[in-house]
Design a protein around this motif. Structure first.
Motif, mmCIF file in Angstrom:
data_model
loop_
_atom_site.group_PDB
_atom_site.id
_atom_site.type_symbol
_atom_site.label_atom_id
_atom_site.label_comp_id
_atom_site.label_asym_id
_atom_site.label_seq_id
_atom_site.Cartn_x
_atom_site.Cartn_y
_atom_site.Cartn_z
ATOM 1 N N MET A 1 0.830 -0.872 0.007
ATOM 2 C CA MET A 1 0.234 0.505 -0.569
ATOM 3 C C MET A 1 1.039 0.985 0.225
ATOM 4 S SD MET A 1 -1.564 0.615 4.277
ATOM 5 C CE MET A 1 -0.367 1.246 4.773
ATOM 6 N N THR A 3 1.043 4.747 1.547
ATOM 7 C CA THR A 3 -0.433 5.800 2.576
ATOM 8 C C THR A 3 -0.093 7.071 2.114
ATOM 9 O OG1 THR A 3 2.146 5.633 3.996
ATOM 10 C CG2 THR A 3 0.276 4.290 4.258
ATOM 11 N N ASN A 140 -3.891 6.784 6.182
ATOM 12 C CA ASN A 140 -4.717 7.266 4.924
ATOM 13 C C ASN A 140 -4.044 6.826 3.843
ATOM 14 O OD1 ASN A 140 -6.223 10.066 5.924
ATOM 15 N ND2 ASN A 140 -6.312 7.770 6.590
ATOM 16 N N ASP A 141 -4.646 5.504 3.195
ATOM 17 C CA ASP A 141 -4.611 4.780 1.783
ATOM 18 C C ASP A 141 -5.347 4.513 0.918
ATOM 19 O OD1 ASP A 141 -3.225 2.556 0.405
ATOM 20 O OD2 ASP A 141 -3.764 0.805 1.445
ATOM 21 N N SER A 143 -5.717 2.850 -1.354
ATOM 22 C CA SER A 143 -6.492 1.355 -2.128
ATOM 23 C C SER A 143 -7.565 0.755 -1.178
ATOM 24 C CB SER A 143 -5.535 0.795 -1.812
ATOM 25 O OG SER A 143 -4.898 0.708 -0.505
ATOM 26 N N THR A 144 -7.578 1.890 -0.042
ATOM 27 C CA THR A 144 -9.145 1.022 0.829
ATOM 28 C C THR A 144 -10.158 2.113 0.586
ATOM 29 O OG1 THR A 144 -8.653 3.122 2.345
ATOM 30 C CG2 THR A 144 -7.529 0.850 3.002
ATOM 31 N N THR A 146 -12.993 3.421 1.081
ATOM 32 C CA THR A 146 -13.015 5.057 1.763
ATOM 33 C C THR A 146 -12.526 5.650 0.954
ATOM 34 O OG1 THR A 146 -13.819 3.778 4.163
ATOM 35 C CG2 THR A 146 -13.141 5.877 4.388
ATOM 36 N N GLY A 149 -9.759 3.064 -3.336
ATOM 37 C CA GLY A 149 -10.405 2.407 -3.562
ATOM 38 C C GLY A 149 -9.431 1.704 -5.208
#
Length: 224
Positions: A1, A3, A140-141, A143-144, A146, A149
């Motif tokens: 990931m 960040t 915060n990433d 790829s999530t 929220t 994605g």
């Protein structure tokens, strides 16, 4: 990931005259814009939500949506066709008396306008690109779900978007660095669009038998 902090450092090291810590607010603004731009251009992350719009010609969505990918009523045999707001008004004026099931819609975020009013209890499914939450904390990433994605494979595009707009702070205009970053970004977007169907991240719209599908670009600067 990747960040938020890692993206900040990547951008700052490339630009040179900005600091990942001191200029974090400035960098974050463009990183978050980049996430939204990638989502709009590629539809790389989609969700499906259901609503009951009631017997209304117009329905205002209460969900934060960037783009509508597909829309259909549960009991219908095919998705709705998307047309312009002007076309919806024309269709409504030309409609004969009586009622008919809606076949077309226009979307002017957050308003959906139907050709005919749906049934009071009809369930509407909207496949959409949800609006992401802006990244603001170090971990915060993007790829999530929220925060967008977006697969880690394409996080470099988020950084390139920010670099394009931050290049002027390093007087990069004289060396055309901003243009280079933008060309790399657009080239990466094109590659991403080609790769997504193979990776399962995007799929073509369902075929509609007997009726053509009208595509309306969400960007007003796009010719159609």
């Amino acid at each position: 990931m990747s960040t938020l902090t890692e993206l900040e450092v990547e951008v700052a090291e490339e630009i040179g005259s900005i600091d990942a810590t001191a200029d974090a607010t400035k960098i974050d603004r463009f990183l978050n814009r980049g996430v939204r731009d990638i989502l709009r251009r590629t539809h790389c992350y989609v969700e499906s939500e259901t609503f009951t719009p009631g017997a209304n010609l117009n329905y205002t969505l209460d969900a934060a949506i960037l783009e509508v990918v597909d829309m259909y009523f549960t009991d219908a045999d095919s998705p709705l066709d998307r047309v312009t707001v002007a076309e919806i008004h024309r269709l409504r004026r030309a409609a004969s008396s009586g009622t008919s099931e809606p076949r077309r819609y226009a979307w002017q975020n957050p308003l959906i306008m139907f050709e005919y009013a749906p049934g009071a209890t009809d369930t509407l499914t909207i496949v959409n690109v949800p609006a992401p939450t802006a990244m603001s904390s170090a971990a915060n990433d993007p790829s999530t779900a929220t925060y967008g994605g977006i697969s880690i494979d394409y996080h470099w595009l988020i950084a390139r978007y920010a670099m394009r707009f931050l290049a002027s702070f390093d007087d990069d205009s004289s060396s055309a660095q901003g243009s280079r970053y933008w060309e790399e970004y657009l080239s990466g977007i094109s590659d991403m669009r080609r790769e997504l169907p193979r990776k399962g991240g995007a799929r073509p719209a369902r075929a509609t038998l007997g009726r053509g599908r009208n595509y309306v670009p969400s960007d007003n600067s796009t010719d159609w």
